[in-house]
Motif scaffolding. Structure first.
Motif, PDB file in Angstrom:
ATOM      1  N   GLY A 162       0.804  -1.222   0.000  1.00 17.30           N
ATOM      2  CA  GLY A 162       0.000   0.000   0.000  1.00 17.30           C
ATOM      3  C   GLY A 162       0.831   1.262   0.000  1.00 17.30           C
ATOM      4  O   GLY A 162       0.369   2.319  -0.440  1.00 17.30           O
ATOM      5  N   ALA A 163       2.073   1.172   0.500  1.00 14.45           N
ATOM      6  CA  ALA A 163       2.965   2.341   0.510  1.00 14.45           C
ATOM      7  C   ALA A 163       3.850   2.394  -0.725  1.00 14.45           C
ATOM      8  O   ALA A 163       4.043   3.455  -1.317  1.00 14.45           O
ATOM      9  CB  ALA A 163       3.826   2.309   1.776  1.00 14.45           C
ATOM     10  N   VAL A 164       4.399   1.249  -1.112  1.00 15.57           N
ATOM     11  CA  VAL A 164       5.376   1.219  -2.208  1.00 15.57           C
ATOM     12  C   VAL A 164       4.716   1.446  -3.564  1.00 15.57           C
ATOM     13  O   VAL A 164       5.235   2.191  -4.407  1.00 15.57           O
ATOM     14  CB  VAL A 164       6.151  -0.119  -2.195  1.00 15.57           C
ATOM     15  CG1 VAL A 164       6.988  -0.266  -3.469  1.00 15.57           C
ATOM     16  CG2 VAL A 164       7.040  -0.199  -0.969  1.00 15.57           C
ATOM     17  N   LYS A 165       3.579   0.827  -3.798  1.00 17.42           N
ATOM     18  CA  LYS A 165       2.926   0.931  -5.106  1.00 17.42           C
ATOM     19  C   LYS A 165       2.577   2.377  -5.483  1.00 17.42           C
ATOM     20  O   LYS A 165       2.877   2.825  -6.602  1.00 17.42           O
ATOM     21  CB  LYS A 165       1.680   0.043  -5.139  1.00 17.42           C
ATOM     22  CG  LYS A 165       1.973  -1.441  -5.352  1.00 17.42           C
ATOM     23  CD  LYS A 165       2.504  -1.679  -6.760  1.00 17.42           C
ATOM     24  CE  LYS A 165       2.601  -3.156  -7.084  1.00 17.42           C
ATOM     25  NZ  LYS A 165       3.068  -3.394  -8.460  1.00 17.42           N
ATOM     26  N   PRO A 166       1.953   3.150  -4.605  1.00 22.13           N
ATOM     27  CA  PRO A 166       1.695   4.556  -4.946  1.00 22.13           C
ATOM     28  C   PRO A 166       2.974   5.356  -5.181  1.00 22.13           C
ATOM     29  O   PRO A 166       3.024   6.219  -6.069  1.00 22.13           O
ATOM     30  CB  PRO A 166       0.924   5.092  -3.730  1.00 22.13           C
ATOM     31  CG  PRO A 166       0.296   3.882  -3.119  1.00 22.13           C
ATOM     32  CD  PRO A 166       1.294   2.783  -3.335  1.00 22.13           C
ATOM     33  N   MET A 167       4.027   5.073  -4.355  1.00 24.45           N
ATOM     34  CA  MET A 167       5.293   5.786  -4.558  1.00 24.45           C
ATOM     35  C   MET A 167       5.915   5.433  -5.904  1.00 24.45           C
ATOM     36  O   MET A 167       6.485   6.288  -6.583  1.00 24.45           O
ATOM     37  CB  MET A 167       6.261   5.457  -3.411  1.00 24.45           C
ATOM     38  CG  MET A 167       5.939   6.167  -2.110  1.00 24.45           C
ATOM     39  SD  MET A 167       7.294   6.110  -0.908  1.00 24.45           S
ATOM     40  CE  MET A 167       7.380   4.373  -0.530  1.00 24.45           C
ATOM     41  N   ALA A 168       5.796   4.156  -6.294  1.00 26.16           N
ATOM     42  CA  ALA A 168       6.336   3.727  -7.585  1.00 26.16           C
ATOM     43  C   ALA A 168       5.615   4.431  -8.734  1.00 26.16           C
ATOM     44  O   ALA A 168       6.246   4.863  -9.713  1.00 26.16           O
ATOM     45  CB  ALA A 168       6.202   2.212  -7.724  1.00 26.16           C
TER      46      ALA A 168
END
Length: 474
Positions: free
Chosen positions: A74-80
């Motif tokens: 949930g944190a990494v995907k939006p940042m990517a």
């Protein structure tokens, strides 16, 4: 928060985060691939990153629920998406570890808010002391080390402390929701949901107890400390209070969010056939009462500037002279518990990467009688531990000790990570020590952390039948 305090807090938090970023870079340079339990956590998180959520993709060696992996995705995907990251950098080992660095920043802020809330009536505490205590607890060695690896501990601590903070502010529905998040990181965190509910109950009980004392105009009995007869009277009051339907309705109305969450936990245990998911052979519950003694010793070691003072030692010796029969009884019971309920997990004897391996080998395996010789040390540690909590109500203390027993005794494996949350909650609730003791505690934590990271990064070794680099760790 006053402006000057806000500036000081921001400087301390920023400085701590910068130091953590530098250490994070050093750890990732030296250990690029998954290490220890990361070998299970990282591939599982990467499977979730690629949208593979089915149970067939679950690694059976993982014993905790997937809270860490869900938050990571949930944190990494939006940042990517935001930064245009693609390929192997998305959900790489380093990127997943960075999630815990963010959790550590959140823990820093939560520790400050908890100290502010718990000690709000103590006007003698300066803003510098609050910030210093926050910095010290944020650098608590056992927790701080796992900030730099992809383990469940920083996230587990974050959601549990957040739930406790919301409980103290009376936001019980939010607290229960955060407690559920903590449970998704580690199942035993349900105990701290019970603690939150128990804190609410303890507050009501303390109010009713003070009212009872006022009615009887008996100023010799205190809700905080007293003789054995006082304790008997408190237990009688407790029984009478809790069998009253009116009081039970009142307490249920206050704690129903926690009751729902605990009910969900028991449903999970029934459906799952136990508290552990995945491999259960190495995580069997037992009555390991000496775990409580290990925790007390661990706490005294990491809080020695507050606890090991000449005044407290004299008070303990005076108590020993005044109550020889009581201490003799406690000694006999402790010896029996050590004799009949000491368990040695196979991991403790086999894995020489953990500090507990060396503690056990150098201390407990030196002679078969060592575990009995240490009983007086455990009794002293227990007395001094309880003495520092005397500012809390007797009902809060009973609830905390019940939760402490529930979270330590069933664990067969001696693992210092299991002591992190009970230690932090204890440390948050004891009175503020003097500035010199706080500075000594911080200096001690810095030295321990420096030694820990030096050993981890520079004193590597290899097993005879393996080419992999091994490192010392908590």
């Amino acid at each position: 928060m006053e402006r000057a305090e806000a500036y000081c807090f921001s400087a301390a938090m920023s400085g701590a985060f910068l130091l953590s970023c530098l250490l994070f870079a050093a750890v990732n340079r030296q250990q690029r691939g998954p290490y220890m339990d990361e070998a299970f956590h990282v591939p599982q998180a990467q499977a979730y990153c690629h949208g593979r959520f089915s149970t067939s993709q679950w690694d059976p060696m993982i014993t905790t629920l997937p809270g860490l992996y869900l938050v990571s995705v949930g944190a990494v995907k939006p940042m990517a998406w935001l930064f245009g990251w693609t390929g192997s950098v998305v959900c790489s080992t380093g990127m997943l570890r960075f999630i815990n660095l963010l959790f550590s920043a959140g823990n820093f802020y939560l520790l400050y808010l908890l100290l502010l809330k718990i000690h709000q009536k103590n006007k003698a505490v300066s803003r510098f002391q609050r910030i210093l205590s926050t910095l010290t607890l944020a650098m608590f060695p056992t927790l701080y080390f796992f900030t730099f690896l992809y383990y469940t501990d920083p996230g587990s601590v974050f959601f549990t402390l957040f739930a406790y903070l919301m409980c103290l502010y009376g936001n019980h529905k939010t607290s229960a929701l955060l407690g559920f998040c903590g449970f998704m990181f580690r199942q035993t965190n349900i105990v701290w949901t019970v603690f939150c509910a128990g804190s609410v109950v303890a507050e009501k009980l303390n109010e009713a107890w003070k009212t009872e004392l006022q009615k009887k105009k008996d100023e010799k009995i205190s809700s905080r400390k007293g003789s054995f007869s006082d304790l008997t009277r408190i237990l009688q009051f407790l029984t009478e209070y809790l069998i009253s339907p009116k009081n039970l309705v009142t307490l249920t109305a206050l704690t129903w969010p926690y009751i729902i969450l605990v009910t969900v936990f028991f449903v999970f245990v029934f459906i799952n056939g136990g508290i552990v998911v995945g491999d259960r052979s190495s995580h069997e519950a037992c009555l390991h009462f000496p775990q409580l003694f290990y925790f007390l010793s661990f706490t005294v070691f990491f809080s020695f500037p507050h606890l090991l003072t000449p005044t407290k030692i004299r008070k303990f010796l005076l108590s020993l002279r005044k109550h020889p029969v009581l201490y003799s009884l406690v000694t006999i019971i402790s010896l029996l518990l050590v004799w009949k309920f000491t368990y040695v997990h196979k991991y403790l004897l086999a894995d020489n990467r953990h500090y507990t391996f060396y503690v056990w080998r150098k201390v407990f395996q030196r002679h078969e009688l060592v575990k009995y010789v240490l009983v007086p040390v455990y009794i002293f540690a227990g007395w001094i531990f309880a003495d520092t909590l005397k500012s809390k109500s007797i009902f809060w203390i009973l609830m905390y000790f019940a939760c402490l027993l529930a979270v330590t005794v069933p664990q067969k494996l001696l693992e210092f990570r299991y002591f992190i949350l009970p230690f932090l909650i204890y440390r948050l609730n004891i009175p503020f020590p003097s500035l010199s003791k706080q500075l000594l505690e911080l200096a001690f934590y810095i030295v321990v952390n420096a030694v820990t990271f030096y050993l981890f990064l520079n004193r590597t070794f290899q097993w005879p039948n393996s080419d992999e680099i091994q490192r010392f760790m908590w």
